[in-house]
Design a protein around this motif. Structure first.
Motif, PDB file in Angstrom:
ATOM      1  N   GLY A 139       0.819  -1.224   0.000  1.00 21.30           N
ATOM      2  CA  GLY A 139       0.000   0.000   0.000  1.00 21.30           C
ATOM      3  C   GLY A 139       0.841   1.258   0.000  1.00 21.30           C
ATOM      4  O   GLY A 139       0.353   2.348  -0.275  1.00 21.30           O
ATOM      5  N   LEU A 140       2.148   1.100   0.325  1.00 18.06           N
ATOM      6  CA  LEU A 140       3.022   2.277   0.389  1.00 18.06           C
ATOM      7  C   LEU A 140       3.647   2.577  -0.966  1.00 18.06           C
ATOM      8  O   LEU A 140       3.858   1.661  -1.773  1.00 18.06           O
ATOM      9  CB  LEU A 140       4.167   2.031   1.379  1.00 18.06           C
ATOM     10  N   LYS A 141       3.998   3.824  -1.201  1.00 20.18           N
ATOM     11  CA  LYS A 141       4.846   4.175  -2.340  1.00 20.18           C
ATOM     12  C   LYS A 141       6.202   3.543  -2.092  1.00 20.18           C
ATOM     13  O   LYS A 141       6.525   3.229  -0.928  1.00 20.18           O
ATOM     14  CB  LYS A 141       4.982   5.693  -2.415  1.00 20.18           C
ATOM     15  N   PRO A 142       7.022   3.371  -3.144  1.00 16.46           N
ATOM     16  CA  PRO A 142       8.282   2.657  -2.940  1.00 16.46           C
ATOM     17  C   PRO A 142       9.094   3.228  -1.778  1.00 16.46           C
ATOM     18  O   PRO A 142       9.371   4.422  -1.722  1.00 16.46           O
ATOM     19  CB  PRO A 142       9.018   2.857  -4.255  1.00 16.46           C
ATOM     20  N   VAL A 143       9.409   2.367  -0.830  1.00 18.55           N
ATOM     21  CA  VAL A 143      10.262   2.738   0.299  1.00 18.55           C
ATOM     22  C   VAL A 143      10.944   1.457   0.755  1.00 18.55           C
ATOM     23  O   VAL A 143      10.314   0.404   0.830  1.00 18.55           O
ATOM     24  CB  VAL A 143       9.464   3.415   1.442  1.00 18.55           C
ATOM     25  N   LYS A 144      12.243   1.572   1.038  1.00 19.35           N
ATOM     26  CA  LYS A 144      13.010   0.364   1.286  1.00 19.35           C
ATOM     27  C   LYS A 144      12.835  -0.173   2.702  1.00 19.35           C
ATOM     28  O   LYS A 144      12.571  -1.339   2.922  1.00 19.35           O
ATOM     29  CB  LYS A 144      14.496   0.680   1.056  1.00 19.35           C
ATOM     30  N   ARG A 145      13.015   0.725   3.658  1.00 18.30           N
ATOM     31  CA  ARG A 145      13.113   0.234   5.043  1.00 18.30           C
ATOM     32  C   ARG A 145      12.177   0.966   5.980  1.00 18.30           C
ATOM     33  O   ARG A 145      11.731   2.077   5.700  1.00 18.30           O
ATOM     34  CB  ARG A 145      14.544   0.435   5.563  1.00 18.30           C
ATOM     35  N   GLY A 146      12.009   0.319   7.114  1.00 12.30           N
ATOM     36  CA  GLY A 146      11.215   0.951   8.167  1.00 12.30           C
ATOM     37  C   GLY A 146      11.344   0.159   9.456  1.00 12.30           C
ATOM     38  O   GLY A 146      12.187  -0.745   9.562  1.00 12.30           O
ATOM     39  N   PHE A 147      10.525   0.490  10.410  1.00 15.31           N
ATOM     40  CA  PHE A 147      10.509  -0.219  11.689  1.00 15.31           C
ATOM     41  C   PHE A 147       9.073  -0.617  12.003  1.00 15.31           C
ATOM     42  O   PHE A 147       8.123   0.033  11.554  1.00 15.31           O
ATOM     43  CB  PHE A 147      11.035   0.689  12.805  1.00 15.31           C
ATOM     44  N   VAL A 148       8.960  -1.673  12.813  1.00 12.88           N
ATOM     45  CA  VAL A 148       7.639  -2.078  13.289  1.00 12.88           C
ATOM     46  C   VAL A 148       7.708  -2.181  14.809  1.00 12.88           C
ATOM     47  O   VAL A 148       8.654  -2.771  15.347  1.00 12.88           O
ATOM     48  CB  VAL A 148       7.227  -3.450  12.701  1.00 12.88           C
ATOM     49  N   TYR A 149       6.761  -1.589  15.504  1.00  7.85           N
ATOM     50  CA  TYR A 149       6.713  -1.699  16.964  1.00  7.85           C
ATOM     51  C   TYR A 149       5.259  -1.922  17.406  1.00  7.85           C
ATOM     52  O   TYR A 149       4.347  -1.905  16.570  1.00  7.85           O
ATOM     53  CB  TYR A 149       7.316  -0.442  17.620  1.00  7.85           C
ATOM     54  N   SER A 150       5.073  -2.112  18.715  1.00  2.00           N
ATOM     55  CA  SER A 150       3.729  -2.443  19.220  1.00  2.00           C
ATOM     56  C   SER A 150       3.164  -1.366  20.141  1.00  2.00           C
ATOM     57  O   SER A 150       3.912  -0.693  20.849  1.00  2.00           O
ATOM     58  CB  SER A 150       3.773  -3.730  20.046  1.00  2.00           C
ATOM     59  N   ASP A 151       1.867  -1.241  20.130  1.00  3.09           N
ATOM     60  CA  ASP A 151       1.138  -0.428  21.103  1.00  3.09           C
ATOM     61  C   ASP A 151      -0.263  -1.013  21.231  1.00  3.09           C
ATOM     62  O   ASP A 151      -0.570  -2.042  20.617  1.00  3.09           O
ATOM     63  CB  ASP A 151       1.084   1.048  20.647  1.00  3.09           C
ATOM     64  N   GLY A 152      -1.124  -0.323  21.993  1.00  2.00           N
ATOM     65  CA  GLY A 152      -2.474  -0.840  22.186  1.00  2.00           C
ATOM     66  C   GLY A 152      -3.515   0.052  21.535  1.00  2.00           C
ATOM     67  O   GLY A 152      -3.246   1.224  21.224  1.00  2.00           O
ATOM     68  N   TRP A 153      -4.692  -0.518  21.324  1.00  2.00           N
ATOM     69  CA  TRP A 153      -5.781   0.225  20.689  1.00  2.00           C
ATOM     70  C   TRP A 153      -7.076  -0.063  21.430  1.00  2.00           C
ATOM     71  O   TRP A 153      -7.331  -1.193  21.837  1.00  2.00           O
ATOM     72  CB  TRP A 153      -5.907  -0.180  19.226  1.00  2.00           C
ATOM     73  N   VAL A 154      -7.918   0.964  21.610  1.00  2.00           N
ATOM     74  CA  VAL A 154      -9.122   0.811  22.436  1.00  2.00           C
ATOM     75  C   VAL A 154     -10.300   1.544  21.814  1.00  2.00           C
ATOM     76  O   VAL A 154     -10.108   2.526  21.091  1.00  2.00           O
ATOM     77  CB  VAL A 154      -8.852   1.395  23.845  1.00  2.00           C
ATOM     78  N   ASP A 155     -11.497   1.068  22.111  1.00  2.00           N
ATOM     79  CA  ASP A 155     -12.687   1.867  21.827  1.00  2.00           C
ATOM     80  C   ASP A 155     -12.812   2.818  23.017  1.00  2.00           C
ATOM     81  O   ASP A 155     -13.264   2.439  24.102  1.00  2.00           O
ATOM     82  CB  ASP A 155     -13.905   0.945  21.707  1.00  2.00           C
ATOM     83  N   ASP A 156     -12.387   4.084  22.815  1.00  2.00           N
ATOM     84  CA  ASP A 156     -12.285   5.028  23.939  1.00  2.00           C
ATOM     85  C   ASP A 156     -13.613   5.267  24.662  1.00  2.00           C
ATOM     86  O   ASP A 156     -13.686   5.258  25.895  1.00  2.00           O
ATOM     87  CB  ASP A 156     -11.657   6.362  23.480  1.00  2.00           C
ATOM     88  N   ALA A 157     -14.696   5.463  23.894  1.00  2.00           N
ATOM     89  CA  ALA A 157     -15.987   5.764  24.527  1.00  2.00           C
ATOM     90  C   ALA A 157     -16.468   4.583  25.366  1.00  2.00           C
ATOM     91  O   ALA A 157     -17.054   4.758  26.443  1.00  2.00           O
ATOM     92  CB  ALA A 157     -17.019   6.113  23.462  1.00  2.00           C
ATOM     93  N   ARG A 158     -16.206   3.373  24.888  1.00  2.00           N
ATOM     94  CA  ARG A 158     -16.644   2.207  25.669  1.00  2.00           C
ATOM     95  C   ARG A 158     -15.805   2.052  26.938  1.00  2.00           C
ATOM     96  O   ARG A 158     -16.299   1.598  27.965  1.00  2.00           O
ATOM     97  CB  ARG A 158     -16.602   0.922  24.831  1.00  2.00           C
ATOM     98  N   LEU A 159     -14.556   2.452  26.880  1.00  2.00           N
ATOM     99  CA  LEU A 159     -13.726   2.387  28.091  1.00  2.00           C
ATOM    100  C   LEU A 159     -14.341   3.277  29.181  1.00  2.00           C
ATOM    101  O   LEU A 159     -14.378   2.915  30.358  1.00  2.00           O
ATOM    102  CB  LEU A 159     -12.294   2.842  27.768  1.00  2.00           C
ATOM    103  N   VAL A 160     -14.832   4.435  28.769  1.00  2.00           N
ATOM    104  CA  VAL A 160     -15.470   5.354  29.722  1.00  2.00           C
ATOM    105  C   VAL A 160     -16.729   4.712  30.308  1.00  2.00           C
ATOM    106  O   VAL A 160     -16.940   4.706  31.527  1.00  2.00           O
ATOM    107  CB  VAL A 160     -15.825   6.689  29.015  1.00  2.00           C
ATOM    108  N   VAL A 161     -17.548   4.146  29.436  1.00  2.00           N
ATOM    109  CA  VAL A 161     -18.803   3.550  29.898  1.00  2.00           C
ATOM    110  C   VAL A 161     -18.526   2.393  30.868  1.00  2.00           C
ATOM    111  O   VAL A 161     -19.210   2.253  31.891  1.00  2.00           O
ATOM    112  CB  VAL A 161     -19.648   3.077  28.690  1.00  2.00           C
ATOM    113  N   LEU A 162     -17.510   1.605  30.577  1.00  2.00           N
ATOM    114  CA  LEU A 162     -17.208   0.479  31.473  1.00  2.00           C
ATOM    115  C   LEU A 162     -16.764   0.963  32.845  1.00  2.00           C
ATOM    116  O   LEU A 162     -17.078   0.352  33.866  1.00  2.00           O
ATOM    117  CB  LEU A 162     -16.129  -0.429  30.868  1.00  2.00           C
TER     118      LEU A 162
END
Ligand SMILES: Cc1cc2nc3c(=O)[nH]c(=O)nc-3n(C[C@H](O)[C@H](O)[C@H](O)COP(=O)(O)OP(=O)(O)OC[C@H]3O[C@@H](n4cnc5c(N)ncnc54)[C@H](O)[C@@H]3O)c2cc1C
Length: 497
Positions: A139-162
């Motif tokens: 999906g990217l335009k030509p690019v040779k290198r990069g990095f991959v790292y981890s983080d978290g993802w949340v449904d923010d509004a539902r976190l509030v409701v919980l």
């Protein structure tokens, strides 16, 4: 006499039903305090539903030397992954290297720190990758290198409701659509006036009113006065999918900022965010054309699929109420939270500035540590390992749980089973119970779910249901909106809006 006209006596009055207010209410109620929370609109109606939805340390904040914030946020990321395994998931983030931007060695050092500063993680560590030879670069335009790292993802509004749900189940009185209108001191109590006509006597107040933090202080002449918060608007656009896969992208921009492109709601990509000084009404911020242009240009630089304002399916904006540290550049004002105590004696008030969704639980603990001398004796901190409602998943985690849901309620289509398992976790039982079929209002939203949201999660309007409790509004359009509105009206359940 109804509860709304009665005068009530509580230990702690919390102003604001965003993530910080509901987090404090939950923590305090679980420690045995008598708590009331008032929210002038719906839960998570403002900043807490307008975030990038990342449960993250904030890689970018390392460059700003915000090590305390990054460490605490990374520690919190791990705890939140534990207590809300249904709602929060790990995600891989791809950062393409780009000419004229941060050099590879600098990013490598940053990611090494990011992997370790929070004390280690169960999420995969960062790696350098070839983007021209692997699926990470699709999906990217030509690019040779990069990095991959981890983080978290949340449904923010539902976190509030919980958090609100757990607070209520532990005895807190949660009142939505009730405005705090001001308070005066009377011996050792605040006497607070609420928009529903009731009066509340409180030993302490937590002012977690987000962008209104200064306004609430203005309504309490006997409280402290702080410099008004720096309001900084951030906007996101949602566009048709820019890339395949479950991973997200973090894209470097010319102005040194980073933009996230995150897979969203199946066939869409969420792109954000901007940082723009704001002095308007924080109740309904909207995206400006220059923000849309900026976000489109940022993704167009990297992806082969080009995006323009015409492609935007929807957008949203939120306002950060940052503590004014005097920095001239909106992007550089500290994102860390600042808690300010107001008076020398009881009754006490504490005001919260800034912060992140990610650090709400720790902010709540800190707030109660600060308020403890002014409150009745309370039990120890407890929220770091207590699951949020629905988070007590059986062994096997969320993947196994999704399968169980599909088998137990076979009439759910796969997408709905997946959505509901993540949204409700084990609480799905309270939604579907012994149902053998459902009445589908569209896109898998059934009448039982609407009933549950109204009865148990404070939902009142179509918008509460379609934009915050679920995100189905994005797919359903006017047809789903009308169906929900009709159902609410026909059953006298709520005030459709
Ligand atoms: C664009 C953007 C992206 C972000 N992305 C991330 C991210 O990816 N990850 C992350 O961790 N953080 C992120 N954040 C930060 C995070 O969203 C905020 O720190 C957090 O939501 C603030 O929550 P809050 O409870 O303090 O405020 P809010 O959510 O605004 O809640 C305050 C509530 O108080 C209520 N209120 C105000 N006055 C009164 C009154 N008088 N009476 C009753 N109620 C009242 C309001 O109606 C409001 O609902 C982002 C923020 C923005 C703006």
């Amino acid at each position: 006499m109804t509860t709304s006209t009665k005068s009530r006596d509580v230990d702690l009055l919390v102003i604001g039903g965003g993530v910080n207010g509901t987090g404090i209410a939950r923590d305090a109620a679980g420690r045995g305090l008598k708590v009331m929370l008032v929210e002038q609109d719906d839960l998570a109606a403002h900043t807490s539903s307008a975030s990038s939805k990342l449960i993250h340390g904030g890689l970018r904040y390392l460059e700003m030397y915000e090590f305390r914030l990054v460490r605490e946020a990374l520690e919190e990321r791990e705890k939140l992954l534990d207590i809300a395994p249904h709602l929060i998931r790990g995600m891989r983030f791809v950062m393409p290297l780009a000419d004229g931007m941060r050099p590879a060695w600098l990013i490598r050092i940053g990611l090494f720190l990011y992997d370790h500063i929070g004390g280690g993680s169960r999420l995969p560590k960062s790696v350098g990758v070839r983007l021209d030879r692997t699926a990470w670069g699709k999906g990217l335009k030509p690019v040779k290198r990069g990095f991959v790292y981890s983080d978290g993802w949340v449904d923010d509004a539902r976190l509030v409701v919980l958090n609100a749900l757990d607070a209520a189940e532990r005895g807190a009185d949660i009142r939505t659509h009730v405005k705090f209108e001001g308070a005066t001191r009377e011996t050792d109590r605040w006497v607070a006036k609420l928009g529903d006509g009731s009066i509340v006597h409180a030993r302490a107040i937590a002012n977690t009113s987000g962008p209104w933090v200064g306004k609430v202080l203005d309504d309490m002449p006997a409280a402290h006065h702080e410099p008004p918060p720096r309001l900084v608007k951030g906007s996101h656009i949602v566009v048709p999918r820019l890339f395949d896969g479950d991973h997200a992208f973090i894209l470097q921009n010319d102005d040194k900022r980073v933009i996230f492109a995150i897979p969203y709601q199946g066939d869409l990509t969420l792109v954000g965010t901007t940082d723009k000084p704001f002095d308007g009404d924080p109740s309904a911020p909207t995206i400006d054309p220059d923000e849309t242009e900026y976000l489109c240009a940022s993704v167009n630089r990297y992806f082969t699929r080009q995006t323009s304002a015409h492609d935007v399916v929807t957008s949203y904006s939120g306002v950060r109420p940052l503590f004014d540290d005097g920095n001239a550049n909106a992007s550089k004002v500290t994102r860390d939270y600042v808690l300010k105590l107001g008076t020398a004696d009881a009754p006490q008030i504490l005001s919260a500035f800034g912060g992140k969704i990610t650090t709400y639980r720790r902010l709540s603990e800190h707030a109660l540590e600060e308020l403890a001398p002014f409150l009745p004796p309370m039990t120890e901190a407890w929220t770091d390992d207590a699951p949020l409602p629905g988070g007590d998943l059986p062994p096997g985690g969320i993947a196994a749980f999704v399968e169980t849901v599909g088998k137990r309620w076979p009439f759910l289509d796969d997408a709905t089973a997946l959505r509901m398992a993540h949204a409700y976790g084990t609480r799905i039982d309270a939604v579907l119970g012994d149902a053998t079929s459902i009445v589908d209002l569209g896109h898998g939203l059934c009448t039982r779910e609407v009933d549950y949201l109204v009865e148990s999660e404070w939902a009142r309007s179509v918008e509460d249901i379609l934009w915050r409790r679920t995100k189905l509004g994005i797919h359903g359009g006017a047809t789903l909106r009308d169906a929900v509105s009709e159902y609410l009206t026909a059953n006298g359940l709520a005030t459709p809006a």
